[in-house]
Design a protein around this motif. Structure first.
Motif, PDB file in Angstrom:
ATOM      1  N   TYR A 130      -0.748  -3.217   2.473  1.00  0.00           N
ATOM      2  CA  TYR A 130      -0.825  -4.609   2.049  1.00  0.00           C
ATOM      3  C   TYR A 130      -0.097  -4.890   0.740  1.00  0.00           C
ATOM      4  O   TYR A 130      -0.204  -5.986   0.204  1.00  0.00           O
ATOM      5  CB  TYR A 130      -2.292  -5.055   1.935  1.00  0.00           C
ATOM      6  CG  TYR A 130      -3.029  -4.925   3.247  1.00  0.00           C
ATOM      7  CD1 TYR A 130      -2.705  -5.749   4.316  1.00  0.00           C
ATOM      8  CD2 TYR A 130      -4.028  -3.987   3.425  1.00  0.00           C
ATOM      9  CE1 TYR A 130      -3.361  -5.635   5.533  1.00  0.00           C
ATOM     10  CE2 TYR A 130      -4.691  -3.862   4.628  1.00  0.00           C
ATOM     11  CZ  TYR A 130      -4.355  -4.688   5.678  1.00  0.00           C
ATOM     12  OH  TYR A 130      -5.012  -4.570   6.881  1.00  0.00           O
ATOM     13  N   GLU A 172       1.949  -8.028   0.351  1.00  0.00           N
ATOM     14  CA  GLU A 172       1.249  -9.306   0.225  1.00  0.00           C
ATOM     15  C   GLU A 172       1.085  -9.730  -1.231  1.00  0.00           C
ATOM     16  O   GLU A 172       0.814 -10.879  -1.507  1.00  0.00           O
ATOM     17  CB  GLU A 172      -0.142  -9.229   0.863  1.00  0.00           C
ATOM     18  CG  GLU A 172      -0.134  -9.079   2.358  1.00  0.00           C
ATOM     19  CD  GLU A 172      -1.536  -9.073   2.943  1.00  0.00           C
ATOM     20  OE1 GLU A 172      -2.534  -9.099   2.187  1.00  0.00           O
ATOM     21  OE2 GLU A 172      -1.631  -9.028   4.177  1.00  0.00           O
ATOM     22  N   ARG A 229      -8.059  -9.742  -0.070  1.00  0.00           N
ATOM     23  CA  ARG A 229      -8.181  -8.476   0.657  1.00  0.00           C
ATOM     24  C   ARG A 229      -7.764  -7.300  -0.216  1.00  0.00           C
ATOM     25  O   ARG A 229      -8.455  -6.277  -0.266  1.00  0.00           O
ATOM     26  CB  ARG A 229      -7.335  -8.500   1.931  1.00  0.00           C
ATOM     27  CG  ARG A 229      -7.335  -7.170   2.641  1.00  0.00           C
ATOM     28  CD  ARG A 229      -6.566  -7.120   3.954  1.00  0.00           C
ATOM     29  NE  ARG A 229      -5.443  -8.009   4.023  1.00  0.00           N
ATOM     30  CZ  ARG A 229      -5.094  -8.679   5.120  1.00  0.00           C
ATOM     31  NH1 ARG A 229      -5.785  -8.547   6.221  1.00  0.00           N
ATOM     32  NH2 ARG A 229      -4.048  -9.467   5.118  1.00  0.00           N
ATOM     33  N   THR A 230      -6.625  -7.402  -0.915  1.00  0.00           N
ATOM     34  CA  THR A 230      -6.183  -6.266  -1.729  1.00  0.00           C
ATOM     35  C   THR A 230      -7.142  -6.038  -2.894  1.00  0.00           C
ATOM     36  O   THR A 230      -7.418  -4.894  -3.244  1.00  0.00           O
ATOM     37  CB  THR A 230      -4.732  -6.435  -2.228  1.00  0.00           C
ATOM     38  OG1 THR A 230      -4.610  -7.631  -2.985  1.00  0.00           O
ATOM     39  CG2 THR A 230      -3.747  -6.433  -1.072  1.00  0.00           C
TER      40      THR A 230
END
Length: 125
Positions: free
Chosen positions: A47, A50, A55-56
């Motif tokens: 990820y 991104e 989320r990260t």
């Protein structure tokens, strides 16, 4: 690799969620560290393109969606919608996310904005 030798418990017999199993296994410091490191590695490997997203931030904090939901007194589905960029987020939720993710509110807001921009690019026009 961390070897986990779970004792017989309701969690092993299918009566609990994955988050319950992770919580049980995380009582072992070696497992807890390995799980957190694995999540950070997933964030970086899969990820990183991104940029900063909810989320990260969550993965780098070593949390599942369910664990984050519990920390912010919400449901896993709510966290999923936030990560997908399809959920409006109130300021008190931003504050709870920041505390749970050990991030600043500004970083969480930036992550939410970036998540929404990524979702808009991915959705068919």
């Amino acid at each position: 690799m961390v070897e986990v030798h779970p004792k017989k418990s309701p969690a092993i017999n299918g009566e609990s969620s994955l988050d319950d199993l992770i919580a049980e296994f995380s009582q072992d410091p070696a497992f807890a560290k390995a799980f957190k490191d694995a999540n950070a590695d997933i964030a970086e490997r899969y990820y990183s393109d991104e940029g900063l997203t909810v989320r990260t931030l969550r993965l780098k904090a070593g949390l599942t969606q369910g664990q984050l939901a519990k920390a912010i007194e919400s449901a896993q589905a709510h966290v999923s919608r936030i990560e997908a960029g399809s959920q409006d987020v109130y300021t008190d939720t931003v504050d709870k996310l920041a505390a749970a993710l050990k991030a600043t509110a500004a970083d969480v807001l930036d992550a939410i904005r970036n998540t929404r921009q990524l979702a808009a690019r991915k959705s068919p026009q």
